[in-house]
Design a protein around this motif. Structure first.
Motif, PDB file in Angstrom:
ATOM      1  N   VAL A   1     -13.952  -7.330  -2.936  1.00  0.00           N
ATOM      2  CA  VAL A   1     -12.748  -7.139  -3.746  1.00  0.00           C
ATOM      3  C   VAL A   1     -11.520  -7.132  -2.828  1.00  0.00           C
ATOM      4  CG1 VAL A   1     -11.593  -5.624  -5.406  1.00  0.00           C
ATOM      5  CG2 VAL A   1     -14.084  -5.737  -5.368  1.00  0.00           C
ATOM      6  N   PRO A   2     -10.883  -8.304  -2.634  1.00  0.00           N
ATOM      7  CA  PRO A   2      -9.706  -8.342  -1.772  1.00  0.00           C
ATOM      8  C   PRO A   2      -8.427  -7.976  -2.521  1.00  0.00           C
ATOM      9  CG  PRO A   2     -10.209 -10.540  -2.517  1.00  0.00           C
ATOM     10  CD  PRO A   2     -11.276  -9.627  -3.104  1.00  0.00           C
ATOM     11  N   ASP A   3      -7.443  -7.558  -1.762  1.00  0.00           N
ATOM     12  CA  ASP A   3      -6.092  -7.309  -2.268  1.00  0.00           C
ATOM     13  C   ASP A   3      -6.041  -6.284  -3.401  1.00  0.00           C
ATOM     14  OD1 ASP A   3      -5.039  -9.073  -0.377  1.00  0.00           O
ATOM     15  OD2 ASP A   3      -5.389 -10.787  -1.690  1.00  0.00           O
ATOM     16  N   ARG A   4      -6.886  -5.287  -3.275  1.00  0.00           N
ATOM     17  CA  ARG A   4      -6.894  -4.157  -4.203  1.00  0.00           C
ATOM     18  C   ARG A   4      -7.020  -2.882  -3.382  1.00  0.00           C
ATOM     19  NH1 ARG A   4      -5.733  -7.828  -6.889  1.00  0.00           N
ATOM     20  NH2 ARG A   4      -6.446  -8.439  -8.923  1.00  0.00           N
ATOM     21  N   ILE A   5      -6.402  -1.819  -3.861  1.00  0.00           N
ATOM     22  CA  ILE A   5      -6.516  -0.515  -3.231  1.00  0.00           C
ATOM     23  C   ILE A   5      -7.259   0.418  -4.173  1.00  0.00           C
ATOM     24  CG2 ILE A   5      -4.280   0.289  -4.122  1.00  0.00           C
ATOM     25  CD1 ILE A   5      -3.970   1.891  -1.487  1.00  0.00           C
TER      26      ILE A   5
ATOM     27  N   ILE B   1       0.850  -1.200   0.000  1.00  0.00           N
ATOM     28  CA  ILE B   1       0.000   0.000   0.000  1.00  0.00           C
ATOM     29  C   ILE B   1       0.879   1.241   0.000  1.00  0.00           C
ATOM     30  CG2 ILE B   1      -1.596   1.375   1.402  1.00  0.00           C
ATOM     31  CD1 ILE B   1      -2.894  -1.318   2.258  1.00  0.00           C
ATOM     32  N   GLU B   2       1.886   1.257   0.875  1.00  0.00           N
ATOM     33  CA  GLU B   2       2.797   2.409   0.947  1.00  0.00           C
ATOM     34  C   GLU B   2       3.546   2.589  -0.374  1.00  0.00           C
ATOM     35  OE1 GLU B   2       2.761   4.670   3.296  1.00  0.00           O
ATOM     36  OE2 GLU B   2       1.234   3.495   4.332  1.00  0.00           O
ATOM     37  N   ALA B   3       3.959   1.478  -0.993  1.00  0.00           N
ATOM     38  CA  ALA B   3       4.657   1.557  -2.284  1.00  0.00           C
ATOM     39  C   ALA B   3       3.724   2.085  -3.372  1.00  0.00           C
ATOM     40  CB  ALA B   3       5.212   0.191  -2.660  1.00  0.00           C
ATOM     41  N   PHE B   4       2.467   1.654  -3.358  1.00  0.00           N
ATOM     42  CA  PHE B   4       1.481   2.128  -4.334  1.00  0.00           C
ATOM     43  C   PHE B   4       1.322   3.642  -4.210  1.00  0.00           C
ATOM     44  CE2 PHE B   4      -2.665   3.220  -5.922  1.00  0.00           C
ATOM     45  CZ  PHE B   4      -2.853   2.397  -7.018  1.00  0.00           C
ATOM     46  N   LEU B   5       1.144   4.118  -2.975  1.00  0.00           N
ATOM     47  CA  LEU B   5       0.964   5.556  -2.750  1.00  0.00           C
ATOM     48  C   LEU B   5       2.212   6.337  -3.145  1.00  0.00           C
ATOM     49  CD1 LEU B   5      -0.897   5.311   0.656  1.00  0.00           C
ATOM     50  CD2 LEU B   5      -1.902   5.992  -1.535  1.00  0.00           C
ATOM     51  N   ALA B   6       3.385   5.795  -2.846  1.00  0.00           N
ATOM     52  CA  ALA B   6       4.633   6.466  -3.221  1.00  0.00           C
ATOM     53  C   ALA B   6       4.769   6.558  -4.739  1.00  0.00           C
ATOM     54  CB  ALA B   6       5.829   5.732  -2.616  1.00  0.00           C
ATOM     55  N   THR B   7       4.408   5.479  -5.428  1.00  0.00           N
ATOM     56  CA  THR B   7       4.467   5.484  -6.892  1.00  0.00           C
ATOM     57  C   THR B   7       3.488   6.508  -7.463  1.00  0.00           C
ATOM     58  OG1 THR B   7       5.128   3.170  -6.943  1.00  0.00           O
ATOM     59  CG2 THR B   7       4.175   4.058  -8.970  1.00  0.00           C
TER      60      THR B   7
ATOM     61  N   ALA C   1      -8.663   3.157   0.535  1.00  0.00           N
ATOM     62  CA  ALA C   1      -9.125   1.988   1.279  1.00  0.00           C
ATOM     63  C   ALA C   1      -8.670   0.736   0.547  1.00  0.00           C
ATOM     64  CB  ALA C   1     -10.648   1.997   1.414  1.00  0.00           C
ATOM     65  N   ALA C   2      -8.436  -0.307   1.332  1.00  0.00           N
ATOM     66  CA  ALA C   2      -8.034  -1.601   0.783  1.00  0.00           C
ATOM     67  C   ALA C   2      -8.523  -2.694   1.727  1.00  0.00           C
ATOM     68  CB  ALA C   2      -6.520  -1.685   0.631  1.00  0.00           C
ATOM     69  N   ILE C   3      -8.776  -3.864   1.172  1.00  0.00           N
ATOM     70  CA  ILE C   3      -9.112  -5.036   1.975  1.00  0.00           C
ATOM     71  C   ILE C   3      -8.032  -6.083   1.675  1.00  0.00           C
ATOM     72  CG2 ILE C   3     -10.822  -6.807   2.480  1.00  0.00           C
ATOM     73  CD1 ILE C   3     -12.897  -4.881   1.159  1.00  0.00           C
ATOM     74  N   LEU C   4      -7.210  -6.348   2.661  1.00  0.00           N
ATOM     75  CA  LEU C   4      -6.141  -7.318   2.480  1.00  0.00           C
ATOM     76  C   LEU C   4      -6.609  -8.698   2.926  1.00  0.00           C
ATOM     77  CD1 LEU C   4      -3.123  -5.258   3.875  1.00  0.00           C
ATOM     78  CD2 LEU C   4      -3.950  -5.411   1.517  1.00  0.00           C
ATOM     79  N   SER C   5      -6.304  -9.709   2.136  1.00  0.00           N
ATOM     80  CA  SER C   5      -6.688 -11.080   2.490  1.00  0.00           C
ATOM     81  C   SER C   5      -6.126 -11.464   3.854  1.00  0.00           C
ATOM     82  CB  SER C   5      -6.172 -12.062   1.440  1.00  0.00           C
ATOM     83  OG  SER C   5      -6.816 -11.852   0.217  1.00  0.00           O
ATOM     84  N   ASP C   6      -4.907 -11.052   4.127  1.00  0.00           N
ATOM     85  CA  ASP C   6      -4.251 -11.417   5.385  1.00  0.00           C
ATOM     86  C   ASP C   6      -4.282 -10.310   6.430  1.00  0.00           C
ATOM     87  OD1 ASP C   6      -3.636 -13.884   4.360  1.00  0.00           O
ATOM     88  OD2 ASP C   6      -1.632 -13.294   3.691  1.00  0.00           O
ATOM     89  N   GLY C   7      -4.896  -9.170   6.117  1.00  0.00           N
ATOM     90  CA  GLY C   7      -4.859  -8.065   7.065  1.00  0.00           C
ATOM     91  C   GLY C   7      -6.174  -7.357   7.281  1.00  0.00           C
ATOM     92  N   GLY C   8      -7.196  -7.782   6.565  1.00  0.00           N
ATOM     93  CA  GLY C   8      -8.506  -7.160   6.721  1.00  0.00           C
ATOM     94  C   GLY C   8      -8.599  -5.783   6.095  1.00  0.00           C
TER      95      GLY C   8
END
Length: 127
Positions: A81-85, A28-34, A50-57
């Protein structure tokens, strides 16, 4: 990374939406930095996401746009929609938009989710 630029203009404010695959807080941080590497986006007032992570909610961040992260999060939660921001970017135009800003956030989030459904963020084959 999907970037839908200049989706809405209202009373000087401008909105864009971005979306892509993420599997962790670090991604997520890398996506925002890019996203911020784009000069125009680096100058934006808010990058609410917002994002829903499969392993992090579910995760969200208003980035100073009170309530925006929750508005964005509701839509991927409903669609499962998991694992997408989804990031809604706003360049503040100097006029408070009141409740209209939430309508704009919803419109941008819908556009980003539609782009994800159409496969615009699918990895492209190499070769």
């Amino acid at each position: 990374m999907i970037v839908l630029d200049d989706l809405i203009r209202d009373r000087g404010s401008r909105y864009a939406a971005s979306a892509g695959a993420v599997r962790s807080r670090a991604e997520i941080e890398a996506f925002l930095a890019t996203l911020r590497l784009r000069r125009k986006f680096d100058k934006a007032t808010h990058h609410s996401w917002a994002a829903i992570l499969s392993d992090g909610g579910p995760l969200k961040n208003d980035d100073g746009e009170a309530g925006a992260g929750a508005v964005i999060l509701k839509m991927p939660e409903r669609e499962g929609v998991p694992d997408r921001i989804v990031v809604v970017t706003r360049w503040y135009g100097g006029v408070n938009l009141g409740g209209d800003r939430f309508a704009h956030i919803v419109t941008c989030t819908r556009a980003a989710l539609a782009a994800l459904r159409s496969g615009l963020d699918a990895p492209r084959p190499r070769g």
